[in-house]
Design a protein around this motif. Structure first.
Motif, PDB file in Angstrom:
ATOM      1  N   PRO A   1      12.162  -3.181  13.672  1.00 18.42           N
ATOM      2  CA  PRO A   1      11.650  -1.893  13.204  1.00 18.42           C
ATOM      3  C   PRO A   1      12.420  -1.349  12.012  1.00 18.42           C
ATOM      4  O   PRO A   1      13.489  -1.865  11.663  1.00 18.42           O
ATOM      5  CB  PRO A   1      11.863  -0.994  14.421  1.00 18.42           C
ATOM      6  CG  PRO A   1      13.104  -1.542  15.061  1.00 18.42           C
ATOM      7  CD  PRO A   1      13.080  -3.027  14.819  1.00 18.42           C
ATOM      8  N   ALA A   2      11.901  -0.274  11.424  1.00 19.14           N
ATOM      9  CA  ALA A   2      12.494   0.319  10.224  1.00 19.14           C
ATOM     10  C   ALA A   2      13.963   0.688  10.424  1.00 19.14           C
ATOM     11  O   ALA A   2      14.782   0.489   9.532  1.00 19.14           O
ATOM     12  CB  ALA A   2      11.696   1.542   9.805  1.00 19.14           C
ATOM     13  N   GLU A   3      14.307   1.194  11.618  1.00 19.44           N
ATOM     14  CA  GLU A   3      15.689   1.661  11.800  1.00 19.44           C
ATOM     15  C   GLU A   3      16.701   0.518  11.787  1.00 19.44           C
ATOM     16  O   GLU A   3      17.896   0.746  11.695  1.00 19.44           O
ATOM     17  CB  GLU A   3      15.835   2.538  13.046  1.00 19.44           C
ATOM     18  CG  GLU A   3      15.463   1.916  14.381  1.00 19.44           C
ATOM     19  CD  GLU A   3      13.990   2.126  14.774  1.00 19.44           C
ATOM     20  OE1 GLU A   3      13.139   2.290  13.868  1.00 19.44           O
ATOM     21  OE2 GLU A   3      13.698   2.101  15.977  1.00 19.44           O
TER      22      GLU A   3
ATOM     23  N   GLU B   1       2.277   1.250   8.526  1.00 21.41           N
ATOM     24  CA  GLU B   1       1.893   2.196   9.578  1.00 21.41           C
ATOM     25  C   GLU B   1       0.471   1.980  10.082  1.00 21.41           C
ATOM     26  O   GLU B   1       0.117   2.444  11.156  1.00 21.41           O
ATOM     27  CB  GLU B   1       2.060   3.639   9.072  1.00 21.41           C
ATOM     28  CG  GLU B   1       3.504   4.103   8.975  1.00 21.41           C
ATOM     29  CD  GLU B   1       4.201   4.240  10.337  1.00 21.41           C
ATOM     30  OE1 GLU B   1       3.501   4.240  11.370  1.00 21.41           O
ATOM     31  OE2 GLU B   1       5.430   4.329  10.351  1.00 21.41           O
ATOM     32  N   ALA B   2      -0.348   1.314   9.311  1.00 17.18           N
ATOM     33  CA  ALA B   2      -1.724   1.089   9.754  1.00 17.18           C
ATOM     34  C   ALA B   2      -1.833  -0.084  10.722  1.00 17.18           C
ATOM     35  O   ALA B   2      -2.924  -0.480  11.114  1.00 17.18           O
ATOM     36  CB  ALA B   2      -2.620   0.839   8.543  1.00 17.18           C
ATOM     37  N   THR B   3      -0.696  -0.670  11.106  1.00 22.78           N
ATOM     38  CA  THR B   3      -0.722  -1.812  12.013  1.00 22.78           C
ATOM     39  C   THR B   3      -0.430  -1.352  13.435  1.00 22.78           C
ATOM     40  O   THR B   3       0.510  -0.591  13.658  1.00 22.78           O
ATOM     41  CB  THR B   3       0.367  -2.826  11.612  1.00 22.78           C
ATOM     42  OG1 THR B   3       0.388  -2.954  10.198  1.00 22.78           O
ATOM     43  CG2 THR B   3       0.115  -4.166  12.250  1.00 22.78           C
ATOM     44  N   CYS B   4      -1.219  -1.813  14.371  1.00 22.88           N
ATOM     45  CA  CYS B   4      -0.974  -1.505  15.778  1.00 22.88           C
ATOM     46  C   CYS B   4      -0.077  -2.594  16.357  1.00 22.88           C
ATOM     47  O   CYS B   4      -0.422  -3.768  16.330  1.00 22.88           O
ATOM     48  CB  CYS B   4      -2.286  -1.433  16.547  1.00 22.88           C
ATOM     49  SG  CYS B   4      -2.039  -1.398  18.324  1.00 22.88           S
TER      50      CYS B   4
ATOM     51  N   THR C   1       0.840  -1.197   0.000  1.00 25.56           N
ATOM     52  CA  THR C   1       0.000   0.000   0.000  1.00 25.56           C
ATOM     53  C   THR C   1       0.874   1.246   0.000  1.00 25.56           C
ATOM     54  O   THR C   1       2.096   1.172   0.020  1.00 25.56           O
ATOM     55  CB  THR C   1      -0.896   0.027   1.253  1.00 25.56           C
ATOM     56  OG1 THR C   1      -0.051   0.017   2.401  1.00 25.56           O
ATOM     57  CG2 THR C   1      -1.815  -1.163   1.294  1.00 25.56           C
ATOM     58  N   GLU C   2       0.223   2.410   0.006  1.00 24.43           N
ATOM     59  CA  GLU C   2       0.928   3.688   0.060  1.00 24.43           C
ATOM     60  C   GLU C   2       1.580   3.887   1.423  1.00 24.43           C
ATOM     61  O   GLU C   2       2.527   4.642   1.567  1.00 24.43           O
ATOM     62  CB  GLU C   2      -0.073   4.828  -0.144  1.00 24.43           C
ATOM     63  CG  GLU C   2      -0.857   4.730  -1.439  1.00 24.43           C
ATOM     64  CD  GLU C   2      -0.056   5.292  -2.583  1.00 24.43           C
ATOM     65  OE1 GLU C   2      -0.001   6.525  -2.700  1.00 24.43           O
ATOM     66  OE2 GLU C   2       0.531   4.493  -3.347  1.00 24.43           O
ATOM     67  N   LYS C   3       1.021   3.210   2.413  1.00 23.92           N
ATOM     68  CA  LYS C   3       1.485   3.447   3.790  1.00 23.92           C
ATOM     69  C   LYS C   3       2.909   2.945   3.986  1.00 23.92           C
ATOM     70  O   LYS C   3       3.281   1.897   3.472  1.00 23.92           O
ATOM     71  CB  LYS C   3       0.560   2.734   4.770  1.00 23.92           C
ATOM     72  CG  LYS C   3      -0.864   3.235   4.708  1.00 23.92           C
ATOM     73  CD  LYS C   3      -1.505   3.238   6.076  1.00 23.92           C
ATOM     74  CE  LYS C   3      -2.807   4.000   6.082  1.00 23.92           C
ATOM     75  NZ  LYS C   3      -3.867   3.343   5.284  1.00 23.92           N
ATOM     76  N   PRO C   4       3.731   3.728   4.718  1.00 20.44           N
ATOM     77  CA  PRO C   4       5.132   3.332   4.884  1.00 20.44           C
ATOM     78  C   PRO C   4       5.328   2.106   5.769  1.00 20.44           C
ATOM     79  O   PRO C   4       4.464   1.758   6.581  1.00 20.44           O
ATOM     80  CB  PRO C   4       5.783   4.562   5.525  1.00 20.44           C
ATOM     81  CG  PRO C   4       4.698   5.416   6.016  1.00 20.44           C
ATOM     82  CD  PRO C   4       3.434   5.034   5.318  1.00 20.44           C
ATOM     83  N   PHE C   5       6.499   1.501   5.605  1.00 21.62           N
ATOM     84  CA  PHE C   5       6.908   0.333   6.370  1.00 21.62           C
ATOM     85  C   PHE C   5       7.017   0.677   7.859  1.00 21.62           C
ATOM     86  O   PHE C   5       7.500   1.724   8.226  1.00 21.62           O
ATOM     87  CB  PHE C   5       8.278  -0.122   5.855  1.00 21.62           C
ATOM     88  CG  PHE C   5       8.922  -1.213   6.658  1.00 21.62           C
ATOM     89  CD1 PHE C   5       8.703  -2.539   6.327  1.00 21.62           C
ATOM     90  CD2 PHE C   5       9.759  -0.914   7.732  1.00 21.62           C
ATOM     91  CE1 PHE C   5       9.312  -3.556   7.059  1.00 21.62           C
ATOM     92  CE2 PHE C   5      10.363  -1.924   8.469  1.00 21.62           C
ATOM     93  CZ  PHE C   5      10.132  -3.249   8.130  1.00 21.62           C
TER      94      PHE C   5
ATOM     95  N   VAL D   1      -6.334   1.353  15.241  1.00 17.69           N
ATOM     96  CA  VAL D   1      -6.820  -0.011  15.062  1.00 17.69           C
ATOM     97  C   VAL D   1      -7.691  -0.473  16.224  1.00 17.69           C
ATOM     98  O   VAL D   1      -8.753  -1.063  16.035  1.00 17.69           O
ATOM     99  CB  VAL D   1      -5.634  -0.998  14.907  1.00 17.69           C
ATOM    100  CG1 VAL D   1      -6.124  -2.434  14.923  1.00 17.69           C
ATOM    101  CG2 VAL D   1      -4.875  -0.705  13.627  1.00 17.69           C
ATOM    102  N   CYS D   2      -7.239  -0.194  17.444  1.00 16.83           N
ATOM    103  CA  CYS D   2      -7.938  -0.712  18.625  1.00 16.83           C
ATOM    104  C   CYS D   2      -9.301  -0.050  18.791  1.00 16.83           C
ATOM    105  O   CYS D   2      -9.388   1.122  19.169  1.00 16.83           O
ATOM    106  CB  CYS D   2      -7.072  -0.521  19.863  1.00 16.83           C
ATOM    107  SG  CYS D   2      -5.520  -1.417  19.735  1.00 16.83           S
TER     108      CYS D   2
END
Ligand code: FMN
Ligand code: SF4
Ligand code: FES
Lengths: 589, 152
Positions: A397-399, A427-430, A379-383, A527-528
């Motif tokens: 994590p990304a770093e 980013e849409a994941t909690c 998706t458009e949402k970042p990792f 999400v929650c």
């Protein structure tokens, strides 16, 4: 026959509708002047583009079409006859640039060498691709100790999770004296997000049989079992056929290839218990018991199945064996890093574009695996993070995307290589929610033998649930860490020992997200449900009453053509109003 | 009455799981009944308690009658991340059952399960031995209707 058409008919292909495509092609061929050999193959790893159809002409020019629907078959084949190629549908080819050519170019295929290329139900196909040559070499040209040495020199480590050196394991089983020994293949793959073993079993079953037979010869076993989970009926079917064919052709059974070596191979089915993947539980299950782990030592090499010396290896481990024997340890250990040799198959799942299977040399940076081979985000949402090693692993994590994929580097992050599942999250994941889901899995699958694993994970799950509902406290975080420590220490098998990993890594890398749930009663990813707040922006609301009409608890009031209002005490956060509003007047936060 | 399934296997304890699969798969209500346990117990010479221990340990076995078709929707994280919750809602609605229940016509039982190993095509469900992937609400509707159509 000049033309060959292959349809990918592994579970992933079938799940995407390959059977209908196959039948459509069959029907087309009956009524057309196109003459072609129609065959099925398994999975080439591009599950995201299934159903896949490959057309190969007499000059070996190949075109692989992706996402084929049965109703498209006629046009595509008609046009092919006229020399017109639907370029937008071609994902792989050796004569033109397909969208996935790059994907394959970045891979090194040893384990997956035949997957998606040969017909897994054809012994002939396997033989034409160097099949059983390694067995012949091992039986006729090598000493048993030489075989073990070759595997040691290759640096191959077990792909079932623990990464134990395979050659050394064989040595232990060889060293234990005894007239009766067993060789087992662990095909109970159950880690959520891992499917490499299924793909090899379905796509190249003879390679497992060959690997096992070489291993059995080396350690001195004359009987073997493949323990396959019952959720893989197609794998079992292909294995059954392969065993039968191999036996008839003299690669299994009595006096293999004219030597005095005998090896009898059976398949055993599981019945839906993840913990049976643990080696001691697996052997209990073969014996007809409940699949409960037991304390080691004794290790299987000393006392395994029915108390006899037993060697147990994972599917992917075994798929390497014939290649190593045939090509030599030196060629194998050229790939990889100092302590992790060779290649590793990764299963890409979650929010990644190219979900499926890939095989790369150990040592590739995670970011290349995800972006170069995996095609990046869906998706458009970042990792945001990637769960490595399933429920026993952790979230990176990304770093830390510069981390290279080998056993030691991944372990340093708090995750594990495990079986090689990579669940990519955006980013849409909690993260609290995801940790809760993985823990829920282990809690469900705990066999209940150890109190900490059984009760401790339940306590942790309760706390996580509380946090996602906005009822957590800061002390809860400490309790989670304490419980994790206790569970890891007080559990008998790997299931319990590693169960806290997803929670520990998310606490380490995404602590602020836990704190947002606790202190601000806010779920940053939205999400929650319990923490969501739906509100109406008065400036945008035209008073159409659509929201009030769908609200199941009558929490919305207001006059027609005037801005409405949501009663927060009544709202059950179902989101119906949000979906119903045509004017973007309802916000979710 | 289970003799023909049981006798396919040698009377050794390690065949227990195979025999139980065989019995369950061949029962129109997809379960292992008390009589079956009794018969297996006599054949293998193991106690009914042991057989029940095994039956309840493994999630794929049922000791209660179920529908003709078992729907098993994967609830593991990779499928969850790709919308299995939505699919579950759809299944519950169109079958008018809760998790673990059987439809009134006895055609379907809805169950949740762990990863089916087809995560590349998430969300995924299995109906009997067939896997269905890349599920959408529309696809679910069609799959259910197709199976219903085939029963008539
Ligand atoms: C809970 C649990 C589940 C496991 N599941 C599997 C599995 O599905 N497949 C597998 O090969 N190994 C699994 N293992 C690891 C096995 O115990 C064993 O280490 C492995 O089969 C050895 O093979 P290898 O040396 O080739 O990796 C599991 C371990 C634990 C603790
Ligand atoms: S750690 Fe958990 S799964 Fe492993 S033996 Fe103990 S209770 Fe069973
Ligand atoms: S997570 Fe659903 S099939 Fe693997």
């Amino acid at each position: 026959m000049s033309l060959k058409i292959k349809v990918g008919m592994a579970s992933c292909g079938l799940a995407a509708g390959a059977r209908d495509v196959y039948q459509a092609i069959q029907k087309y061929l009956e009524n057309s002047k196109l003459e072609a050999d129609l065959a099925s193959t398994a999975c080439i790893g591009m599950c995201f583009a299934e159903p896949l159809v490959e057309i190969i002409d007499a000059d070996n020019n190949s075109l692989t079409y992706g996402d084929i629907q049965p109703q498209e078959v006629e046009t595509i084949l008609n046009d092919y006859l006229e020399g017109k190629i639907h370029k937008d549908k071609v994902i792989l080819s050796n004569i033109m640039e397909g969208s996935e050519n790059e994907n394959l170019k970045n891979q090194t295929r040893i384990v997956l060498r035949n997957c998606g290329r040969i017909d897994p139900e054809s012994l002939q196909d396997y033989l034409e691709n160097d099949g059983y040559k390694a067995l012949e070499k091992a039986l006729k040209e090598m000493e048993r100790t030489q075989i073990i040495q070759e595997i040691k020199d290759s640096g191959l480590r077990g792909r079932g999770g623990a990464g134990f050196p395979t050659g050394l394991k064989w040595q232990f089983a060889y060293d234990t004296p005894g007239p009766k020994k067993y060789f087992i293949c662990n095909a109970d793959e159950g880690d959520p997000g891992a499917f490499m073993d299924r793909s090899v079993l379905e796509g190249d079953p003879h390679s497992i049989i060959e690997g096992m037979t070489i291993g059995a010869y080396a350690i001195g076993a004359d009987e073997g079992y493949i323990y396959c989970r019952a959720e893989y009926p197609l794998a079992i079917k292909h294995l059954q056929k392969a065993i039968k064919d191999a036996k008839e052709a003299g690669y299994l059974g009595k006096n293999i290839l004219g030597t005095d070596f005998n090896f009898n191979l059976h398949i055993k089915q599981g019945a839906g218990a993840f913990v049976c993947g643990e080696e001691t539980a697996l052997m209990a299950s073969i014996e007809g018991e409940r699949g409960m782990p037991r304390i080691r030592p004794p290790f299987p090499a000393q006392s395994g199945l029915w108390g006899k010396p037993t060697n147990i290896n994972n599917v992917e481990t075994l798929a390497n064996v014939a290649w190593i024997i045939l090509n030599g340890a030196q060629k194998y250990n050229k790939y990889g890093t100092e302590k992790s040799k060779g290649t590793k198959v990764f299963a890409l799942a979650g929010k990644i574009k190219n979900s499926g299977l890939i095989e790369v040399p150990m040592g590739m940076p995670l970011k290349d695996v995800i972006y170069k081979v995996g095609g990046g985000m869906k998706t458009e949402k970042p990792f945001k993070g990637v769960q490595l090693g399933g429920p026993s692993g952790g979230c990176v994590p990304a770093e830390l995307l510069d981390t290279i994929v080998d056993y030691d580097s991944i372990t340093k992050t708090g995750a594990i290589m495990g079986s090689g599942g990579m669940v990519v999250m955006d980013e849409a994941t909690c993260m609290v929610d995801v940790a809760k889901f993985f823990l829920n899995f282990t809690q469900n699958e705990s066999c209940g033998k150890c109190t900490f694993c059984r009760v401790g994970t339940k306590r942790m799950l309760e706390i996580l649930t509380r946090i996602t509902e906005g009822k957590g406290t800061m002390e809860d975080l400490e309790t989670l860490e304490e419980l994790s420590e206790n569970i890891s220490q007080g559990s008998l098998c790997g299931l319990g020992q590693t169960a806290p990993n997803p929670v520990l890594t998310t606490l380490k890398y995404f602590r602020e997200e836990y704190i947002a749930h606790i202190k601000d009663k806010r779920c940053p990813a939205g999400v929650c449900t319990a923490l969501l707040k739906y509100e109406i922006t008065p400036e945008k609301c035209v008073g159409c009453t659509a929201c009030a009409r769908v609200c199941p608890v009558e929490a919305i009031s207001g006059e027609v053509k005037k801005p409405h209002k949501i009663d927060q005490d009544k709202c059950i956060k179902c989101g119906s109003c949000y979906d119903a509003c045509k004017f973007d007047a309802i916000t979710k936060s | 009455m289970y003799e023909k399934f049981i006798k396919k296997y040698a009377p050794t304890k390690d065949n227990l799981i195979y025999i139980l699969h065989e019995i369950q798969d061949n029962h129109p209500q997809q379960y292992v009944s008390e009589e079956a346990v009794q018969e297996v117990s006599e054949y293998l010479k193991v106690s009914p308690a042991h057989i029940y221990g095994v039956l309840t340990f493994y999630t794929m076995f049922s000791t209660k009658p179920r529908g003709k078709n078992i729907i098993r929707l994967c609830e593991s994280p990779p499928c969850f991340l790709r919308g299995s919750e939505q699919i579950l809602k759809k299944l519950k609605e169109s079958l008018d059952v809760k998790i673990g229940e059987t439809t009134k016509d006895g055609l379907f039982t809805l169950e949740l399960c762990a990863c089916l190993g087809v995560c590349g095509n998430a969300p995924v469900m299995m109906i009997n031995e067939d896997v269905y992937g890349d599920l959408t609400e529309k696809k679910v509707e069609k799959i259910i209707n197709d199976i219903k159509g085939r029963q008539e």
